[in-house]
Design a protein around this motif. Structure first.
Motif, PDB file in Angstrom:
ATOM      1  N   PHE A   1       2.388   2.039   4.591  1.00  0.00           N
ATOM      2  CA  PHE A   1       2.769   3.415   3.516  1.00  0.00           C
ATOM      3  C   PHE A   1       3.443   2.015   2.380  1.00  0.00           C
ATOM      4  O   PHE A   1       4.476   1.760   1.671  1.00  0.00           O
ATOM      5  CB  PHE A   1       4.062   4.009   4.369  1.00  0.00           C
ATOM      6  CG  PHE A   1       3.317   4.705   5.362  1.00  0.00           C
ATOM      7  CD1 PHE A   1       3.589   4.650   6.381  1.00  0.00           C
ATOM      8  CD2 PHE A   1       3.056   6.414   4.569  1.00  0.00           C
ATOM      9  CE1 PHE A   1       2.570   6.074   7.500  1.00  0.00           C
ATOM     10  CE2 PHE A   1       2.158   6.970   5.256  1.00  0.00           C
ATOM     11  CZ  PHE A   1       1.971   6.723   6.771  1.00  0.00           C
TER      12      PHE A   1
ATOM     13  N   ARG B   1       1.903   0.920   0.349  1.00  0.00           N
ATOM     14  CA  ARG B   1       1.422   1.481  -1.315  1.00  0.00           C
ATOM     15  C   ARG B   1       1.156   0.567  -1.885  1.00  0.00           C
ATOM     16  O   ARG B   1       0.564   0.217  -2.480  1.00  0.00           O
ATOM     17  CB  ARG B   1       1.868   2.767  -1.597  1.00  0.00           C
ATOM     18  CG  ARG B   1       1.144   3.895  -0.959  1.00  0.00           C
ATOM     19  CD  ARG B   1       1.156   5.342  -1.062  1.00  0.00           C
ATOM     20  NE  ARG B   1       2.779   5.422  -1.192  1.00  0.00           N
ATOM     21  CZ  ARG B   1       3.115   6.325  -2.025  1.00  0.00           C
ATOM     22  NH1 ARG B   1       2.277   6.935  -2.887  1.00  0.00           N
ATOM     23  NH2 ARG B   1       5.123   6.508  -1.328  1.00  0.00           N
ATOM     24  N   SER B   2       3.082   0.272  -3.033  1.00  0.00           N
ATOM     25  CA  SER B   2       2.643  -0.818  -3.593  1.00  0.00           C
ATOM     26  C   SER B   2       2.395  -1.828  -3.421  1.00  0.00           C
ATOM     27  O   SER B   2       1.611  -2.241  -4.200  1.00  0.00           O
ATOM     28  CB  SER B   2       4.922  -0.456  -4.010  1.00  0.00           C
ATOM     29  OG  SER B   2       5.092  -1.267  -2.734  1.00  0.00           O
TER      30      SER B   2
ATOM     31  N   TRP C   1      -1.360  -1.565  -3.431  1.00  0.00           N
ATOM     32  CA  TRP C   1      -1.889  -1.337  -5.604  1.00  0.00           C
ATOM     33  C   TRP C   1      -1.608  -2.457  -6.021  1.00  0.00           C
ATOM     34  O   TRP C   1      -2.475  -2.920  -7.307  1.00  0.00           O
ATOM     35  CB  TRP C   1      -0.993  -0.063  -6.107  1.00  0.00           C
ATOM     36  CG  TRP C   1      -1.431   0.866  -6.143  1.00  0.00           C
ATOM     37  CD1 TRP C   1      -1.557   2.031  -4.688  1.00  0.00           C
ATOM     38  CD2 TRP C   1      -2.252   1.627  -6.395  1.00  0.00           C
ATOM     39  NE1 TRP C   1      -2.326   2.224  -5.270  1.00  0.00           N
ATOM     40  CE2 TRP C   1      -2.970   2.123  -6.359  1.00  0.00           C
ATOM     41  CE3 TRP C   1      -3.240   1.286  -7.742  1.00  0.00           C
ATOM     42  CZ2 TRP C   1      -4.262   3.422  -6.453  1.00  0.00           C
ATOM     43  CZ3 TRP C   1      -3.967   1.880  -8.344  1.00  0.00           C
ATOM     44  CH2 TRP C   1      -4.501   3.096  -7.580  1.00  0.00           C
ATOM     45  N   ILE C   2      -0.603  -3.057  -5.997  1.00  0.00           N
ATOM     46  CA  ILE C   2      -0.312  -4.541  -7.153  1.00  0.00           C
ATOM     47  C   ILE C   2      -1.796  -5.566  -6.353  1.00  0.00           C
ATOM     48  O   ILE C   2      -2.501  -5.506  -7.290  1.00  0.00           O
ATOM     49  CB  ILE C   2       0.935  -5.545  -6.678  1.00  0.00           C
ATOM     50  CG1 ILE C   2       2.357  -4.203  -6.311  1.00  0.00           C
ATOM     51  CG2 ILE C   2       1.158  -6.548  -7.403  1.00  0.00           C
ATOM     52  CD1 ILE C   2       2.311  -4.074  -7.639  1.00  0.00           C
TER      53      ILE C   2
END
Lengths: 342, 344
Positions: free
Chosen positions: A3, A5-6, A9-10
């Motif tokens: 989780f 996600r950040s 995404w980076i």
């Protein structure tokens, strides 16, 4: 584990190329080569000798040559015959790299069609105790699928099974399709090749492996080239995510899906399906940040897909929208050039 | 009726692999021994169906007999199509007393009250499960036997498993089910999968569970492949600890073959390095799907090998603990830390 996600995404978003300066320049002095075999060995990688030891450096410096941050909006449909374009789209291609072709002539395509048909008939007979499946091969040029004057025009090869209904070939579906392309190939590299060589580093095929193997071996024999598998590594996959997401404003990507594979027993796949608007807004919010790659630690990105196209780490690509054709092929051309043996 | 029987039999012959067909026909027992021996299983399925139709006509079999054959095959090979789990809630005082005959009668009569044209067939399996086959029709059409719904219910338990059900039929089935089992409501258990026994075992917790223990000796002995004297004691202890926690969360030994879990994320995007997006009001919508041949075993390996951190996040341990594989994750409205919290 999943989780974060950040960070994922980076990983994706921060792949935006920044304005870096350190391009590994190649000395223009082209080494005298004694044989044609040696000549193609002067590969793309050796052009970036300074950064050869560091792959990431090599990647970033190579990407500088392209205009991926601001894709040209010129319409590919104006340049390329839509029917030919359609035959390249919506098909999943298995990619390979190809070393430069020796004495390949665009004027000889008809003769190549005949030669490859004959070659296949002969080889098939050897393999399958004279099984009487005959093939008709057609070579054609996809005019306009290039970006620079240095790029060689794309070649499309289609193989039809010769059936009793001869003469209906226009409506007949090919049993095998393949193409050789070079889009935005590195100028220095192409210029450094001797005149008799044509660089079409990217090879895509769709059809049975047996037919692919036959086509490859014919090319190897006739143009003194060699083929190698072209995997799309996670960096390139992330690049594709960025590329395709960027088109969302023009053409709905529907959904962005990314699949990671985690090395546990039994194998675990984690797929992220992101709302297209959110993906695009996130993409916009990070554009221009400094690059800093963060990985989904233990796993590896194995597949990405949007409504515009899909790609898998084992080297399969599918382009479903003509708008991103050029940029996608540009990226893959670079991957192919990088993968070539020194 | 004749035509329906023939087409159902033809569909069945097409569906059942040849290697199962012989056994299924034997179990069915509607053909004479001579007929069974006569059947040529090497011919095409079309010809095989013709032969079976001929025998069925000879033996004066009806549509009901053919549905019986289908049920025998489905009960033996339930891993086809998507199974969804439901849970009965709020039992009435006489709920534990419901027995098969009463359930059968009540269920049929209530469903018949709701839909005029419906055909229900029930069969009790050896493991106490009641298998129900429902062919739906409506006021102007006969029951469609080609696409029946299958329901599996274990009497005296709140668990109901269903496959091939439309949302309209769901309302009807729910009503008949709660009346017949003497419950007040039925709810979605948020558990689904293709492997019937996996979702059943997971929901009914029929697998080896591991409880916290001070001396996890048995577990360690079984799972340690070889003693490695060179590994430092400290590291070994951490590893044992991780394994213990992984087994406590997901279970020991062989686990139910659940193949996927879905998390629908509607949480705010948080990343200290991306201020613009973190400040966004709207949640970030994303669906995360985990897939594996055996998801629980994969996750257990993730935890024991350190790929997933221990103690295991409730997001993962909720799968076996709550017996579900579909979660919607939203931010907690109150509280400064706005923790991720699995909700219904």
């Amino acid at each position: 584990m999943c989780f974060r996600r950040s960070s994922v995404w980076i990983g994706v978003a921060k792949m935006v190329p920044a304005r870096q300066k350190s391009v590994a320049r190649t000395p223009n002095s082209v080494v005298q080569r004694k044989s044609k075999i040696k000549s193609y060995r002067q590969s793309y990688q050796s052009m970036t000798a300074a950064s050869r030891l560091c792959l990431t450096r090599a990647l970033t410096s190579l990407w500088l040559n392209t205009s991926r941050t601001a894709p040209k909006s010129d319409n590919i449909l104006d340049k390329v015959d839509p029917r030919q374009l359609a035959s390249l789209m919506k098909t999943e291609w298995q990619l390979s790299y190809v070393t430069p072709l020796y004495q390949f002539r665009y004027t000889q395509l008809k003769s190549y069609s005949r030669q490859l048909s004959a070659f296949m008939a002969a080889e098939k007979e050897q393999v399958e105790d004279g099984a009487t499946q005959n093939f008709k091969v057609s070579f054609s040029v996809v005019h306009g699928l290039v970006e620079t004057d240095y790029d060689a025009e794309t070649i499309l090869i289609q193989i039809y099974s010769k059936s009793f209904f001869a003469g209906q070939n226009e409506h007949q579906k090919p049993v095998w399709k393949g193409w050789l392309a070079c889009v935005n190939g590195n100028r220095d590299y192409i210029n450094s090749l001797p005149k008799e060589f044509i660089s079409l580093p990217l090879f895509g095929s769709s059809g049975t492996e047996a037919l692919t193997a036959l086509v490859k071996s014919w090319f190897q024999k006739n143009f003194d080239c060699c083929f190698g598998s072209l995997e799309i590594n996670h960096i390139s996959l992330q690049w594709l995510v960025a590329l395709w997401t960027n088109y969302h404003a023009e053409s709905n990507i529907k959904q962005l899906q990314m699949i990671w594979t985690l090395p546990v027993q039994p194998l675990l796949q984690v797929s992220y399906a992101v709302n297209p608007v959110d993906a695009w807004e996130l993409w916009c919010s990070v554009k221009g940040d400094q690059p800093e790659l963060v990985d989904l630690s233990a796993g590896s990105l194995s597949s990405v897909s949007t409504a515009l196209g899909s790609a898998k780490c084992r080297g399969q690509i599918k382009i479903s929208n003509s708008k991103c054709m050029t940029t996608t092929l540009t990226l893959l051309t670079e991957c192919a050039l990088l993968k070539m043996p020194i | 009726m004749e035509d329906q029987m023939k087409s159902l039999l033809r569909q069945l012959v097409r569906r059942i692999p040849i290697r199962f067909l012989k056994v299924t026909l034997e179990k069915w027992g509607r053909l004479t021994v001579a007929q069974q021996q006569n059947i040529d299983f090497t011919q095409t399925k079309w010809a095989l169906a013709d032969e079976l139709i001929a025998y069925s006509e000879e033996n004066r079999l009806t549509l009901r007999h053919i549905t019986e054959l289908e049920m025998i095959y489905v009960i033996d090979n339930p891993n086809q199509g998507m199974w969804h789990a439901f849970q009965l809630v709020d039992p009435e005082s006489d709920a534990p007393a419901v027995e098969l005959m009463q359930f059968k009668e009540q269920f049929k009569s209530h469903l018949n009250e709701l839909v005029r044209n419906v055909s229900v067939k029930m069969k009790k399996n050896t493991d106490e499960a009641v298998w129900i086959r429902i062919a739906w029709g409506d006021s102007c059409s006969r029951p469609n036997n080609m696409r029946p719904t299958y329901v599996v219910h274990y009497l005296q338990t709140p668990y109901v498993f269903v496959t091939r059900l439309t949302s309209k039929q769901k309302t009807l089935l729910s009503q008949a089910m709660i009346i017949a089992t003497r419950h007040q409501a039925i709810k979605d258990a948020h558990l689904s999968g293709r492997n019937f026994s996996a979702i059943r075992d997971l929901l009914m917790q029929e697998y080896e569970q591991v409880f916290p223990a001070k001396y996890p000796s048995a577990l360690v002995e079984r799972n340690q492949i070889a003693a490695l004297p060179n590994i430092e004691r400290e590291q070994a202890e951490a590893e044992v600890n991780r394994l213990q926690m992984a087994c406590e969360a997901f279970g020991g030994g062989k686990l139910p073959q659940l193949q996927s879990v879905v998390y629908k994320l509607e949480t705010k995007f948080k990343d200290p390095s991306n201020q613009t997006f973190t400040e966004r009001e709207k949640p970030f919508n994303c669906v995360v799907t985990f897939t594996s041949k055996n998801l629980l075993e994969s996750l257990r390996h993730c935890a024991s090998s350190g790929i997933a951190s221990t103690p295991i996040t409730p997001l993962l341990s909720s799968i076996p603990r709550r017996g579900r594989n579909y979660f919607v994750i939203t931010d907690k409205v109150s509280g400064p830390s706005s923790q991720i919290n699995p909700t219904v």
